[in-house]
Scaffold this active site. Structure first.
Site, PDB file in Angstrom:
ATOM      1  N   LYS A 178       0.876  -1.178   0.000  1.00 38.64           N
ATOM      2  CA  LYS A 178       0.000   0.000   0.000  1.00 38.64           C
ATOM      3  C   LYS A 178       0.909   1.223   0.000  1.00 38.64           C
ATOM      4  CE  LYS A 178      -1.799   3.047   2.020  1.00 38.64           C
ATOM      5  NZ  LYS A 178      -1.687   4.472   1.641  1.00 38.64           N
ATOM      6  N   GLU A 253       9.529   1.504  11.121  1.00 39.56           N
ATOM      7  CA  GLU A 253      10.602   2.487  10.923  1.00 39.56           C
ATOM      8  C   GLU A 253       9.912   3.850  10.944  1.00 39.56           C
ATOM      9  OE1 GLU A 253      12.503   5.077   9.975  1.00 39.56           O
ATOM     10  OE2 GLU A 253      12.749   4.409   7.903  1.00 39.56           O
ATOM     11  N   CYS A 287      13.807   9.996   6.862  1.00 35.44           N
ATOM     12  CA  CYS A 287      13.690   9.484   8.230  1.00 35.44           C
ATOM     13  C   CYS A 287      15.018   9.626   8.964  1.00 35.44           C
ATOM     14  CB  CYS A 287      13.206   8.049   8.228  1.00 35.44           C
ATOM     15  SG  CYS A 287      13.868   7.067   6.894  1.00 35.44           S
ATOM     16  N   GLU A 384      10.306  15.620  15.302  1.00 37.07           N
ATOM     17  CA  GLU A 384      10.688  15.418  13.906  1.00 37.07           C
ATOM     18  C   GLU A 384       9.939  16.445  13.057  1.00 37.07           C
ATOM     19  OE1 GLU A 384       9.375  11.826  11.743  1.00 37.07           O
ATOM     20  OE2 GLU A 384      11.463  11.625  11.127  1.00 37.07           O
TER      21      GLU A 384
END
Ligand code: NAP
Ligand code: MG
Length: 482
Positions: A178, A253, A287, A384
């Site tokens: 997906k 992750e 990331c 983040e």
């Protein structure tokens, strides 16, 4: 849109292009100018059901019977087709994600490298024999989980497909992917190339759609035996909870707040390109982006000035203009990043790059921004951001550096710049991260290097040979023969 023979408004299930059962589509936006690039399928539960059934059929059929060497050969062929079509793939990704072309091209090469690496690794994963009681022979078998679900984000579609689907296929799983609603063209293209390379129908299925619909259906599906997810912490928690209901393993992750620690004896000339590039690559939507730069006090002013000089030269513009920085993936992401910039209103902006004057007004542009004099507990030093924003934080000594570096909820990547060998080894042990780099950052992103985090960065490892263990389950066979 039909580049490489893909039907962008369909799902690829069981080797065929099929319309979503609801008949619904979504607009795919080009973030360089805000225009609609094409329509994509709005897949949902019924399509996920069909994809999981197709994957199970593949496992019961020729894919389940393929030898490890045969699987490796197919992966090698996929890698060759990726390289043959590298320019088309790079342009697709650049338009879809807003990546400067050189970054998109690097991603294509990484995808091909993942296929090569896992092609070579497929027949090198094996069990062990275990010395045991007299009269027994005991050995272990590494077996695929079965159907693996892959939910990927928009920031590096090709690289994340390479690392998760590559390892899953090498070990004999059948995949349902997906992709993110913001970026799914190269996922469709990859599956088309995989089918052309001889991957049996159903071994690789792609169902585009919304996370809350197709993504949630895939995660909750009782026929899925492992879920690999890359994305936000919030959705990661949903995935892990859903997987708990089916008792299936997950690899998560979830990004980070990765520091580079610059000691007073660092070779600044060598460090400087890494300090900046690791923050602005892919417009900071990485990331493993290095969003925190920690500098020992007596070199602090010098490092801020040198970074500021580089920032002042950075230019942001459309993906195909191939500048230092492209647009963010969407105006929604731009709003998130601008929200963070507001939260930094109390901080000193050391320097900013520029959005070029003729950048289309509908594009999702944010000028790269460097903040100095930031305290470790500031929200910009903790959360983040996922945009081209870095903070520089001073530290006093090694203990202070470790406390600041480890002082967020994340633990994905860290780096340390020092010429003191003993300090390098100490820091490698003390930094809380899944990867530590000494006198570099990222090591070129090598597909061979196991990758993953700790804390809110997630758990499980992808990339490298290590990923093959995560995509397999171990069976112990004990034979009594007297
Ligand atoms: P996200 O929502 O976590 O998206 C990642 C993937 O999960 C997408 O394919 C998404 O689908 C899917 N998803 C969303 N809700 C789901 C659900 N309930 N069940 C199953 N799958 C679901 O990330 P985002 O909203 O795109 O980005 C938000 C923030 O996440 C960013 O600002 C950044 O901080 C972080 N992020 C981290 C990474 C990373 O590499 N670690 C990557 C991307 C984003 P749809 O997008 O189609 O809804
Ligand atoms: Mg999303």
């Amino acid at each position: 849109m039909k580049p490489l023979g893909i039907s962008s408004d369909r799902c690829l299930i069981g080797g065929s292009w099929v319309a979503p059962q609801s008949g619904k589509v979504l607009d795919l936006i080009n973030p360089s100018d805000g225009t609609v690039l094409c329509e994509i399928a709005r897949g949902a539960e019924a399509d996920i059901d069909a994809a999981v059934a197709a994957a199970e059929d593949a496992l019961q059929g020729s894919w389940g019977k393929a030898t490890a060497a045969e699987r490796g050969r197919v992966l090698a062929h996929i890698g060759a087709l990726v390289l043959e079509n590298k320019d088309t793939l790079a342009e697709l990704e650049a338009q879809d994600v807003g990546k400067p072309l050189k970054q998109a091209s690097a991603d294509v090469l990484a995808l091909a490298r993942y296929m090569e690496f896992y092609a070579g690794a497929a027949d090198k994963l094996h069990g062990q024999t275990i010395p045991y009681l007299d009269g027994y022979t005991v050995y272990t078998l590494r077996e695929p989980h079965g159907v693996t679900g892959h939910i990927i984000p928009w920031n590096y579609p090709m690289q994340i497909i390479g690392r998760s689907v590559g390892a899953a296929l090498a070990t004999g799983n059948a995949c349902v992917l997906k992709p993110a609603e913001e970026a799914c063209l190269t996922a469709l293209a990859f599956a088309e190339l995989a089918n052309r390379a001889g991957l049996p129908p159903g071994a690789m299925n792609v169902v585009p759609g919304l996370g809350a619909e197709a993504g949630a259906a895939l995660t909750a599906h009782p026929g899925v035996h492992h879920v690999s997810f890359t994305g936000s912490v919030g959705v990661g928690k949903l995935i892990q909870r859903a997987a708990a209901d089916n008792i299936v393993p997950v690899t998560l992750e979830l990004g980070g707040k990765s520091p580079q620690v610059v000691f007073e004896d660092a070779d600044l000339e060598a460090a400087l390109p890494f300090l900046v590039n690791a923050g602005i690559q892919n417009a900071g939507q990485t990331c493993s982006a290095s969003s925190r730069i920690l500098v020992q006090q007596n070199r602090y002013a010098e490092v801020v000035e040198a970074m500021a000089n580089r920032y002042a030269k950075l230019r942001a513009g459309p993906a195909l203009a191939d500048l230092d920085v492209g647009p963010l993936v969407s105006n929604r992401q731009k709003d998130i990043v601008e929200g963070f910039l507001q939260k930094g209103a109390d901080l000193e902006i050391a320097a900013q790059g520029q959005v070029i004057g003729d950048a289309p007004t509908g594009g999702a542009y944010v000028a790269p921004t460097l903040f100095a004099g930031v305290t470790p507990d500031h929200v910009l030093a903790q959360d983040e951001i996922f945009g081209p924003v870095q903070v520089v934080i001073p530290f006093a000594d090694e203990d202070d550096a470790v406390a600041i570096a480890n002082g967020t909820d994340f633990g994905l990547v860290a780096s340390c710049w020092t010429q003191d060998g003993a300090r390098q080894l100490r820091m490698a042990k003390r930094l809380r991260a899944g990867q530590v780099f000494l006198n570099n950052y990222g090591a070129g992103g090598g597909v061979e290097l196991p990758f993953g985090g700790t804390g809110l960065s997630g758990h499980g490892r992808e990339k490298g040979f290590e990923a093959l263990y995560g995509f397999t389950t171990l069976k112990t066979v004990a034979a009594f023969h007297g």
